[in-house]
Each structure stands twice: as structure tokens, then as C-alpha cells.
Design a protein around this motif. Sequence first.
Motif, PDB file in Angstrom:
ATOM      1  N   LEU A 152       3.878  -2.069  -5.391  1.00  0.00           N
ATOM      2  CA  LEU A 152       5.090  -2.468  -6.339  1.00  0.00           C
ATOM      3  C   LEU A 152       5.993  -3.426  -6.993  1.00  0.00           C
ATOM      4  O   LEU A 152       5.973  -4.803  -5.732  1.00  0.00           O
ATOM      5  CB  LEU A 152       6.526  -1.884  -5.493  1.00  0.00           C
ATOM      6  N   GLU A 194       8.103  -4.869  -8.034  1.00  0.00           N
ATOM      7  CA  GLU A 194       9.986  -5.186  -7.852  1.00  0.00           C
ATOM      8  C   GLU A 194      10.350  -6.279  -6.165  1.00  0.00           C
ATOM      9  O   GLU A 194      10.566  -6.649  -5.579  1.00  0.00           O
ATOM     10  CB  GLU A 194      10.802  -3.642  -7.953  1.00  0.00           C
ATOM     11  N   ASN A 195       8.993  -4.947  -5.507  1.00  0.00           N
ATOM     12  CA  ASN A 195       8.582  -5.977  -4.005  1.00  0.00           C
ATOM     13  C   ASN A 195       7.811  -7.048  -3.973  1.00  0.00           C
ATOM     14  O   ASN A 195       8.889  -8.377  -3.242  1.00  0.00           O
ATOM     15  CB  ASN A 195       8.502  -4.919  -3.635  1.00  0.00           C
ATOM     16  N   ASN A 243       2.089  -6.402 -14.365  1.00  0.00           N
ATOM     17  CA  ASN A 243       3.228  -5.620 -14.280  1.00  0.00           C
ATOM     18  C   ASN A 243       3.762  -7.121 -12.976  1.00  0.00           C
ATOM     19  O   ASN A 243       5.688  -7.054 -13.379  1.00  0.00           O
ATOM     20  CB  ASN A 243       2.790  -4.476 -13.613  1.00  0.00           C
ATOM     21  N   ARG A 285       7.113 -11.193 -14.158  1.00  0.00           N
ATOM     22  CA  ARG A 285       8.480 -11.357 -13.130  1.00  0.00           C
ATOM     23  C   ARG A 285       8.671 -12.738 -12.098  1.00  0.00           C
ATOM     24  O   ARG A 285       9.360 -12.702 -11.369  1.00  0.00           O
ATOM     25  CB  ARG A 285       8.452  -9.808 -11.974  1.00  0.00           C
ATOM     26  N   ASP A 334      12.112  -4.675   1.193  1.00  0.00           N
ATOM     27  CA  ASP A 334      11.933  -3.577   0.221  1.00  0.00           C
ATOM     28  C   ASP A 334      12.708  -3.997  -0.664  1.00  0.00           C
ATOM     29  O   ASP A 334      14.213  -4.406  -0.350  1.00  0.00           O
ATOM     30  CB  ASP A 334      12.772  -2.274   0.973  1.00  0.00           C
ATOM     31  N   SER A 358      14.555  -2.284  -2.664  1.00  0.00           N
ATOM     32  CA  SER A 358      15.329  -0.541  -3.255  1.00  0.00           C
ATOM     33  C   SER A 358      15.238  -0.095  -4.677  1.00  0.00           C
ATOM     34  O   SER A 358      15.780   0.573  -5.276  1.00  0.00           O
ATOM     35  CB  SER A 358      16.604  -0.547  -1.989  1.00  0.00           C
ATOM     36  N   LEU A 359      14.718  -0.919  -5.831  1.00  0.00           N
ATOM     37  CA  LEU A 359      14.687  -0.066  -7.056  1.00  0.00           C
ATOM     38  C   LEU A 359      13.860   0.191  -7.489  1.00  0.00           C
ATOM     39  O   LEU A 359      14.097   0.673  -8.321  1.00  0.00           O
ATOM     40  CB  LEU A 359      14.485  -2.026  -7.343  1.00  0.00           C
ATOM     41  N   SER A 360      12.229   0.333  -6.677  1.00  0.00           N
ATOM     42  CA  SER A 360      11.433   1.182  -7.008  1.00  0.00           C
ATOM     43  C   SER A 360      10.923   2.022  -5.740  1.00  0.00           C
ATOM     44  O   SER A 360      10.830   1.494  -4.496  1.00  0.00           O
ATOM     45  CB  SER A 360      10.669   0.970  -8.203  1.00  0.00           C
ATOM     46  N   SER A 361       9.917   3.164  -6.009  1.00  0.00           N
ATOM     47  CA  SER A 361       9.608   3.893  -4.657  1.00  0.00           C
ATOM     48  C   SER A 361       7.968   4.322  -5.008  1.00  0.00           C
ATOM     49  O   SER A 361       8.023   4.634  -6.244  1.00  0.00           O
ATOM     50  CB  SER A 361      10.393   5.444  -3.960  1.00  0.00           C
ATOM     51  N   PHE A 362       7.516   4.396  -4.636  1.00  0.00           N
ATOM     52  CA  PHE A 362       5.880   4.931  -5.165  1.00  0.00           C
ATOM     53  C   PHE A 362       5.953   6.113  -4.525  1.00  0.00           C
ATOM     54  O   PHE A 362       6.189   6.850  -3.375  1.00  0.00           O
ATOM     55  CB  PHE A 362       4.790   4.068  -3.687  1.00  0.00           C
TER      56      PHE A 362
END
Length: 308
Positions: A67, A69-70, A95, A99, A170, A172-176
Motif C-alpha cells: 500500500l 500510503e504505508n 503509485n 508520494r 500503518d 490508517s489511510l487505506s486498507s487492503f
Amino acid sequence: MTALVFAEPHGDTVADATLSTVTAAAALGGPVHVLVAGSQAAADATAKIAGVEKVLLADDAAYGDGLAENVAPLIAGLMDGYDAVLAPATTTGKNVLPRVAAQLDVMQVSDIISVEGPKSFTRPIYAGNAIATVESSDPKLVITVRTTAFDKAEAEGGSASVEATSGPGDASLSSFVGLDAVKSDRPELTSAGIVVSGGRALKDGETFEQYITPLADKLGAAIGASRAAVDAGYVPNDYQVGQTGKIVAPEVYIAIGISGAIQHLAGMKDSKVIVAINKDADAPIFQVADIGLVADLFNAVPELTEKL
């Protein structure tokens, strides 16, 4: 110049895209380290890549699914010890690395096809019709690599050390949730030695299957398609070759019923040998083809398949 390669997530093995990115990183002229966000088995396999000096293993569930975001904060946090970070110009790399560039407040150098100097690179623009030479003045380099432009590093022969590393965890902005991937016994499209691609001229999905699949079976080839064929619903998006699809450079690329729009050529014109079958003698595909056959594919392809 010490380079960090972000390894393409690939289970417990090493992705071909990572091998090519290691080659690109080595061209910068300094030590090459690889960050593996995954399992110990994946890190051990990566440690065997020739030319890799060290493997950093982030064995945390937050990073296992890649992910962005992580993973991006993890990479950004490691950059104090590196001059450059590189990743394949795949869906994952595209992706994650922008970032990282944003967090480091630097410009990303995208889709490089050669290393001309410590901070100088070439990259395609205008769908590959022009090659730009770019030079970065940023203190840190963030680079995505067009993997088809670089040879794969040897997957065996290295003896890199493996060290544990950690990051913020994590965000905590997205999850798989899950992965719905097309499973096939065929070679992976981006790393196959032979690719057979079909275009809109095949009329529908059933016809595509009838004419393209037997030929690909005979050749042990991966199957690709033009965007027109994908948009028409003949095959899934994973098959698309082109500027907005996958970039391929196999030993042999067979284009069947594909006119050769500029967007498609951008994804396959670096193939070693290009074979085109099209009934339109003026189709643009013939301008890049090494072997061209002006014929009705519905007659030519079954005959070719039968003779193999």
C-alpha cells in the motif's frame, strides 16, 4: 552514489522488474541496496541477486501488500542514507514513488530508459516519438525505470546481507481488501520472450480466442491486445499493450489485426523482431515491422498456426 531499489512485490520470489531496476541502479556507479517490503523468503531470494550489496527487510504486515500510503513514508524515512531511490515504472512503482518525491520535496525522474551520468538520464516523451535527456539538480533522486530498456541482473550469484528495518507502520489511510488478478499458465506479458497480440479486427472475444490462443499455445507465448480490442471487451485490461497499458520488449512480437496507432507502438516498438499481419498495406504497423504480411488474418493465422 548509493542507490536504494524498492523491490516490486512478488510473493516470496523476485520479480523480473526488480532485476532490471537493479541493473539501472548499478549504472549510477555506487552500491546498490534493495528494500523488500514482505517476507523473509523474499528477502533471501533478493539477497542472491548479483550486484546487490545489502537487502533491507521491512517485515511488517503494514507493508506486505504494498500500500503506497504505508510504503512511501517507509522509503522517505530511509533516504537520509541514500542518494537515489529507484522503482520499476509499474503500477506499484508509479503509485509509491511520486508520494516519496513529494515527501522529500524533489522532482521525480520518470520512466528512464538509460543512465547518462550521475544525475543525467534519458526518457521517452510524445509516446516515444522523441527521447528527452533530463538532468536533476535535486539533492535526492527519485526515479522510475522502464524495465524493458535494461537487462535483467542475474538472479543468482549474489551474497548480500539482510538487515531488518522499520518505519512508521500503518498510516490508517487505506486498507487492503483483496486482489482479483487474472491467473494464467502463460508467461507474464511484460517478461515473455514471445508475445502474440490481437486488435479490433478480430471482431469479438470469441473470435479473438479462436484465432489468437492456438497460435500463442504453439509458440508458448503471452497474449496481448490493442486498446481498441480491450475497450471492445474482447479481452481483460491486463492484456493491453501500449502507452496506457503495458510496455513490452520481447524477442518476437506478433501483431495481428492491429493498425499500429501511435499509442500502441509506444508499448511495443522496442521488441527485437516485430511481425505484423494486416490486410491494409498502408497500416502504420508496417512502418516498424521487421516482417510484414499483407493478408486477411482469418486466412493467414490458421495457416501459420497449422504449419508450426
